[in-house]
Design an enzyme around this catalytic site. Sequence first.
Site, PDB file in Angstrom:
ATOM      1  N   ALA A 190       7.772   8.190 -10.155  1.00 49.71           N
ATOM      2  CA  ALA A 190       6.618   8.214 -11.067  1.00 49.71           C
ATOM      3  C   ALA A 190       5.302   7.885 -10.359  1.00 49.71           C
ATOM      4  O   ALA A 190       4.436   8.746 -10.214  1.00 49.71           O
ATOM      5  CB  ALA A 190       6.871   7.265 -12.236  1.00 49.71           C
ATOM      6  N   GLU A 191       5.140   6.659  -9.867  1.00 52.40           N
ATOM      7  CA  GLU A 191       3.831   6.226  -9.362  1.00 52.40           C
ATOM      8  C   GLU A 191       3.261   7.144  -8.281  1.00 52.40           C
ATOM      9  O   GLU A 191       2.104   7.569  -8.363  1.00 52.40           O
ATOM     10  CB  GLU A 191       3.936   4.808  -8.776  1.00 52.40           C
ATOM     11  CG  GLU A 191       4.272   3.758  -9.815  1.00 52.40           C
ATOM     12  CD  GLU A 191       4.236   2.354  -9.232  1.00 52.40           C
ATOM     13  OE1 GLU A 191       3.235   1.982  -8.631  1.00 52.40           O
ATOM     14  OE2 GLU A 191       5.240   1.632  -9.383  1.00 52.40           O
ATOM     15  N   HIS A 217       0.042   1.353 -13.141  1.00 56.08           N
ATOM     16  CA  HIS A 217       0.830   0.205 -13.610  1.00 56.08           C
ATOM     17  C   HIS A 217       2.303   0.632 -13.700  1.00 56.08           C
ATOM     18  O   HIS A 217       2.608   1.714 -14.213  1.00 56.08           O
ATOM     19  CB  HIS A 217       0.322  -0.263 -14.980  1.00 56.08           C
ATOM     20  CG  HIS A 217       1.052  -1.465 -15.470  1.00 56.08           C
ATOM     21  ND1 HIS A 217       0.815  -2.739 -14.981  1.00 56.08           N
ATOM     22  CD2 HIS A 217       2.078  -1.588 -16.352  1.00 56.08           C
ATOM     23  CE1 HIS A 217       1.638  -3.591 -15.561  1.00 56.08           C
ATOM     24  NE2 HIS A 217       2.418  -2.915 -16.390  1.00 56.08           N
ATOM     25  N   GLY A 263       0.775  -1.234   0.000  1.00 58.46           N
ATOM     26  CA  GLY A 263       0.000   0.000   0.000  1.00 58.46           C
ATOM     27  C   GLY A 263       0.806   1.283   0.000  1.00 58.46           C
ATOM     28  O   GLY A 263       0.347   2.289   0.537  1.00 58.46           O
ATOM     29  N   LEU A 282     -10.639  -7.411 -12.740  1.00 58.08           N
ATOM     30  CA  LEU A 282     -12.083  -7.225 -12.553  1.00 58.08           C
ATOM     31  C   LEU A 282     -12.846  -7.643 -13.812  1.00 58.08           C
ATOM     32  O   LEU A 282     -12.362  -7.477 -14.929  1.00 58.08           O
ATOM     33  CB  LEU A 282     -12.368  -5.758 -12.233  1.00 58.08           C
ATOM     34  CG  LEU A 282     -11.704  -5.235 -10.943  1.00 58.08           C
ATOM     35  CD1 LEU A 282     -11.797  -3.722 -10.860  1.00 58.08           C
ATOM     36  CD2 LEU A 282     -12.322  -5.889  -9.716  1.00 58.08           C
ATOM     37  N   MET A 332      -4.135  -6.722  -6.963  1.00 55.62           N
ATOM     38  CA  MET A 332      -3.609  -7.775  -7.824  1.00 55.62           C
ATOM     39  C   MET A 332      -4.693  -8.720  -8.353  1.00 55.62           C
ATOM     40  O   MET A 332      -4.444  -9.916  -8.506  1.00 55.62           O
ATOM     41  CB  MET A 332      -2.535  -8.568  -7.066  1.00 55.62           C
ATOM     42  CG  MET A 332      -1.339  -7.721  -6.687  1.00 55.62           C
ATOM     43  SD  MET A 332      -0.585  -6.901  -8.110  1.00 55.62           S
ATOM     44  CE  MET A 332       0.729  -5.977  -7.320  1.00 55.62           C
ATOM     45  N   ARG A 378     -14.793 -15.734  -9.484  1.00 60.13           N
ATOM     46  CA  ARG A 378     -14.665 -14.290  -9.687  1.00 60.13           C
ATOM     47  C   ARG A 378     -16.005 -13.581  -9.509  1.00 60.13           C
ATOM     48  O   ARG A 378     -16.069 -12.460  -9.010  1.00 60.13           O
ATOM     49  CB  ARG A 378     -14.099 -14.031 -11.082  1.00 60.13           C
ATOM     50  CG  ARG A 378     -13.522 -12.654 -11.199  1.00 60.13           C
ATOM     51  CD  ARG A 378     -12.540 -12.550 -12.312  1.00 60.13           C
ATOM     52  NE  ARG A 378     -13.185 -12.083 -13.507  1.00 60.13           N
ATOM     53  CZ  ARG A 378     -12.540 -11.764 -14.617  1.00 60.13           C
ATOM     54  NH1 ARG A 378     -11.234 -11.941 -14.700  1.00 60.13           N
ATOM     55  NH2 ARG A 378     -13.194 -11.328 -15.663  1.00 60.13           N
ATOM     56  N   ASP A 415      -5.037  -3.836 -18.361  1.00 61.84           N
ATOM     57  CA  ASP A 415      -4.128  -2.721 -18.687  1.00 61.84           C
ATOM     58  C   ASP A 415      -4.447  -2.076 -20.042  1.00 61.84           C
ATOM     59  O   ASP A 415      -3.581  -1.442 -20.656  1.00 61.84           O
ATOM     60  CB  ASP A 415      -2.647  -3.167 -18.674  1.00 61.84           C
ATOM     61  CG  ASP A 415      -2.205  -3.619 -17.298  1.00 61.84           C
ATOM     62  OD1 ASP A 415      -2.722  -3.102 -16.300  1.00 61.84           O
ATOM     63  OD2 ASP A 415      -1.336  -4.522 -17.219  1.00 61.84           O
ATOM     64  N   ASN A 433      -6.182   2.826 -12.547  1.00 58.91           N
ATOM     65  CA  ASN A 433      -5.170   1.879 -12.072  1.00 58.91           C
ATOM     66  C   ASN A 433      -3.789   2.476 -12.296  1.00 58.91           C
ATOM     67  O   ASN A 433      -3.584   3.211 -13.255  1.00 58.91           O
ATOM     68  CB  ASN A 433      -5.294   0.569 -12.868  1.00 58.91           C
ATOM     69  CG  ASN A 433      -4.225  -0.445 -12.497  1.00 58.91           C
ATOM     70  OD1 ASN A 433      -3.991  -0.728 -11.320  1.00 58.91           O
ATOM     71  ND2 ASN A 433      -3.553  -1.007 -13.499  1.00 58.91           N
TER      72      ASN A 433
END
Length: 200
Positions: free
Chosen positions: A180-181, A110, A12, A94, A91, A66, A151, A108
Site C-alpha cells: 500500500a504505502e 499513514h 525512509g 506540525l 514523526m 514547537r 491525521d 502525509n
Amino acid sequence: MLNIAVLVSGGGTNLQAIIDASERGEIPLGRLALVLSSSPKAYALERAAKHGIPSEVVNRKECADRAEFDSKLLAALEKHNIDIIVLAGFMCILSKDFTDKYPNRIINVHPSLIPSFCGDGFYGLKVHEAALEYGVKVTGATVHFVNEVCDGGQIIMQKAVDILEGDTPEILQKRVMEQAEWIILPKSLAMLCEKYSQEK
Ligand code: GAR
C-alpha cells in the site's frame, strides 16, 4: 516543475519509494528538491545523499519548543523554494501556523485505513499493534492532506491490505508498506504535481 520536499525522521523507505518512482519517470512534473530530517541519525539522509538530493536537518531535540522547530523547518523550505511537502515517516506534529502556510500542499502517509487507528499516539509500529489487538481482518494505508488536526485532513488515496493468521506488528508493517504505502504515496504525489503545475 514543482519543487518537492520530503520530511523524514527515520528509515525512509517511503522516501525511497518516491525516489524510485521519480527515477522511473513517474513523477514527471516534480523535482525532489530537499529531504528535511528531524533527526541527524535518520537513515533517510543517506538515501538522499546516494541519489544526489540536497538534505538538511532540523534537530527536534535541539529546539526549545514547537514554535522554534516549525520556524526552522519553514526557513529551510523557503530557502529551497518548496511548492509541495510530503511527510514520509515524519514523526512530529506540525502547528496550525505551519500548515496554514501550505494549504492543500502538504501530504502525509499513514499506515492504516483512516479513520481507524489514527490520531495522537498512533504512529509507526503502534498503529499495527493496535490493529492486531483489535482483531480487524483488513487494514491498509492512507494518503491525506495535512491540516492542524492530527491525521484529520482530506483523504487523497487509500489501499486495503489483508491481515493474515500469525501476523506480528513487524510482519504487518512490512506488508502494508509493500502493498500500500510505497504505491499510493508516489501516485498521490504525482497527481498533486499535475494539479499544481497547471496553476504555476
Ligand atoms: C511508515 O509506515 C509510515 O506510514 C509511518 O511510519 C513509517 C515510516 O517508515 N508513519 C506514521 O505512522 C505517521 N503517523 P519509513 O521511514 O521507512 O518511510
